[in-house]
Design an enzyme around this catalytic site. Structure first.
Site, PDB file in Angstrom:
ATOM      1  N   ASP A 156      10.806  31.647  19.361  1.00 41.59           N
ATOM      2  CA  ASP A 156      11.696  30.975  18.427  1.00 41.59           C
ATOM      3  C   ASP A 156      10.904  30.332  17.292  1.00 41.59           C
ATOM      4  O   ASP A 156       9.799  29.821  17.500  1.00 41.59           O
ATOM      5  CB  ASP A 156      12.491  29.902  19.181  1.00 41.59           C
ATOM      6  CG  ASP A 156      13.453  29.146  18.298  1.00 41.59           C
ATOM      7  OD1 ASP A 156      14.369  29.790  17.751  1.00 41.59           O
ATOM      8  OD2 ASP A 156      13.288  27.926  18.152  1.00 41.59           O
ATOM      9  N   GLU A 185      10.533  35.366  15.923  1.00 37.91           N
ATOM     10  CA  GLU A 185      11.619  35.192  14.957  1.00 37.91           C
ATOM     11  C   GLU A 185      11.019  34.845  13.598  1.00 37.91           C
ATOM     12  O   GLU A 185      10.523  33.746  13.388  1.00 37.91           O
ATOM     13  CB  GLU A 185      12.559  34.074  15.404  1.00 37.91           C
ATOM     14  CG  GLU A 185      13.700  33.835  14.429  1.00 37.91           C
ATOM     15  CD  GLU A 185      14.402  32.501  14.624  1.00 37.91           C
ATOM     16  OE1 GLU A 185      15.562  32.383  14.206  1.00 37.91           O
ATOM     17  OE2 GLU A 185      13.788  31.568  15.180  1.00 37.91           O
ATOM     18  N   ASP A 251      22.565  33.670  15.234  1.00 38.30           N
ATOM     19  CA  ASP A 251      22.433  32.766  14.088  1.00 38.30           C
ATOM     20  C   ASP A 251      23.195  33.219  12.850  1.00 38.30           C
ATOM     21  O   ASP A 251      23.296  32.458  11.884  1.00 38.30           O
ATOM     22  CB  ASP A 251      20.951  32.616  13.702  1.00 38.30           C
ATOM     23  CG  ASP A 251      20.179  31.729  14.661  1.00 38.30           C
ATOM     24  OD1 ASP A 251      20.775  30.763  15.176  1.00 38.30           O
ATOM     25  OD2 ASP A 251      18.993  32.003  14.901  1.00 38.30           O
TER      26      ASP A 251
END
Length: 397
Positions: A156, A185, A251
């Site tokens: 992340d 990410e 997201d």
């Protein structure tokens, strides 16, 4: 809860899925990204034994397990932060966090301030230059590998993570399992900074995510063609990388909502599966469900609904069958999985490209118009005349 995943395994297999990436499942109190204990599973989802049962069943069905590694920040109930709140400058953990200042107050009323993730005061940034922090995190990764058998991590907020930590993580995990997968990410920047022999195996391909839906909405295949050639064409920036490709995720708005014309859903998935890299499906989007991000603390809830498998399978849509066929083609073709990318023909509303490995190749042609089009082109010395119906694609030898 996590045991419900067992009911979905046959559906995963029918779709051709061979790996699942789970969002954050460390113990936390809110959305999962506010970790309180890296060594425990999220008790809201199930016990460690429940997770073991699910992961074992997935492995027995040929499906690997990737979990979200949230190592940039922790929640305010993380044990080391609680100790700082209690003991302030005398805390043994004051160096576990970035930029603590005991002369300022935090937005949440602490008698000290600290660095957080993008202004979110509930997410406290870890000091990954502290060896004790790194050992704590690597110890947790080792536990998840040894006790639960995970096969990889999705990192992340990878652009915020200290790169030296990624090097340590790479060395640690590859030392335990050479095929352990690390994916980061990343939204902006040069993907090679993170995806390389010293750090991560792959990163999220946000450039092509935008290019796929935008090309269809603007009726301009030149946009995605430009990105694919720039990334994967001969001498392309990422010609030797295997990026993580997607149409939507937890997201961003669902692809079913991003596209102005839902008739383009099949072509979007054709691009996803046939382009270089790793195709991924966000749960539920195999049925083209819709979801638009909201505002405030609950902004992401519309993107992350609970789904009933029986209800979803009863929907009248042939999109899952299209995805199954794409997965079958990909599985059986080294050219699609690993081959070079060749641009063949680009028009605003039609696009042809090829994937090539040795003597083997696949030619992919797409049409986003509301009427049939006949395309004439040549590839590898062969002349093609291809009729494409409205909003369809063809995959040929």
């Amino acid at each position: 809860r996590i045991l419900e995943v067992l009911d979905w395994i046959e559906h995963f297999k029918e779709l051709g899925i061979n790996a699942i990436y789970f969002g954050p499942i460390f113990e936390s109190v809110s959305h999962g990204y506010d970790t309180t204990d890296y060594y425990q599973t999220d008790s809201r989802l199930g016990s460690k034994e429940d997770f073991k049962k699910v992961f074992t069943a997935l492995h027995e069905n040929g499906i690997r397990v990737i979990v979200d590694g949230v190592f940039n920040h922790v929640g305010r109930k993380f044990f080391a932060f609680l100790d700082v709140q209690k003991n302030l400058e005398q805390s043994d953990y004051k160096d576990w966090f970035c930029n603590l200042n005991f002369s300022w107050q935090s937005p949440l009323g602490d008698s000290f301030s600290y660095e957080n993730w993008h202004g979110a005061a509930e997410l406290v940034k870890l000091n990954l230059r502290n060896p004790a922090v790194c050992e704590h995190l690597l110890g947790a990764v080792g536990m998840w590998m040894d006790e639960l058998g995970i096969d990889g991590l999705r990192l992340d907020a990878a652009d915020c993570v200290d790169r030296e930590f990624f090097k340590r993580l790479h060395s640690f995990t590859k030392g335990k399992r050479e095929d352990f997968w690390l994916m980061g990410e990343i939204i902006h920047g040069d993907y090679r900074v993170w995806a390389n022999d010293e750090m991560l195996d792959s990163v999220t391909n946000y450039e092509c995510w935008k290019g796929i839906y935008s090309s269809h909405n603007d009726k301009n295949y030149f946009e995605i063609a430009y990105s694919l050639k720039r990334q994967f064409g001969q001498g392309g920036l990422y010609e030797n990388l295997c990026l993580y490709n997607f149409l939507d995720n937890h997201d961003v708005n669902r692809i079913g909502s991003l596209l102005k014309q839902r008739e383009n859903l099949k072509n979007a998935y054709t691009l996803l599966y046939m382009m270089p890299g790793i195709p991924s499906i966000y749960y539920g989007s195999e049925w083209g469900i819709e979801g638009v991000k909201g505002q405030g603390m609950d902004a992401d809830l519309p993107l992350r609904p609970k789904l009933d498998l029986e209800e979803m399978c009863a929907q009248e849509t042939d999109l899952p069958a299209h995805i199954r066929e794409l997965a079958k083609i990909r599985k059986e073709s080294d050219a699609v999985k690993y081959g070079a990318y060749d641009e063949v023909l680009v028009r605003n509303k039609q696009f042809v490209f090829a994937r090539r490995s040795g003597e083997q190749y696949k030619v992919i042609a797409l049409n986003l118009t509301d009427h049939a089009e006949t395309l004439h082109f040549s590839y590898q010395g062969k002349e093609y005349e291809v009729l494409l119906e409205a909003y369809t694609s063809k995959i040929m030898e």
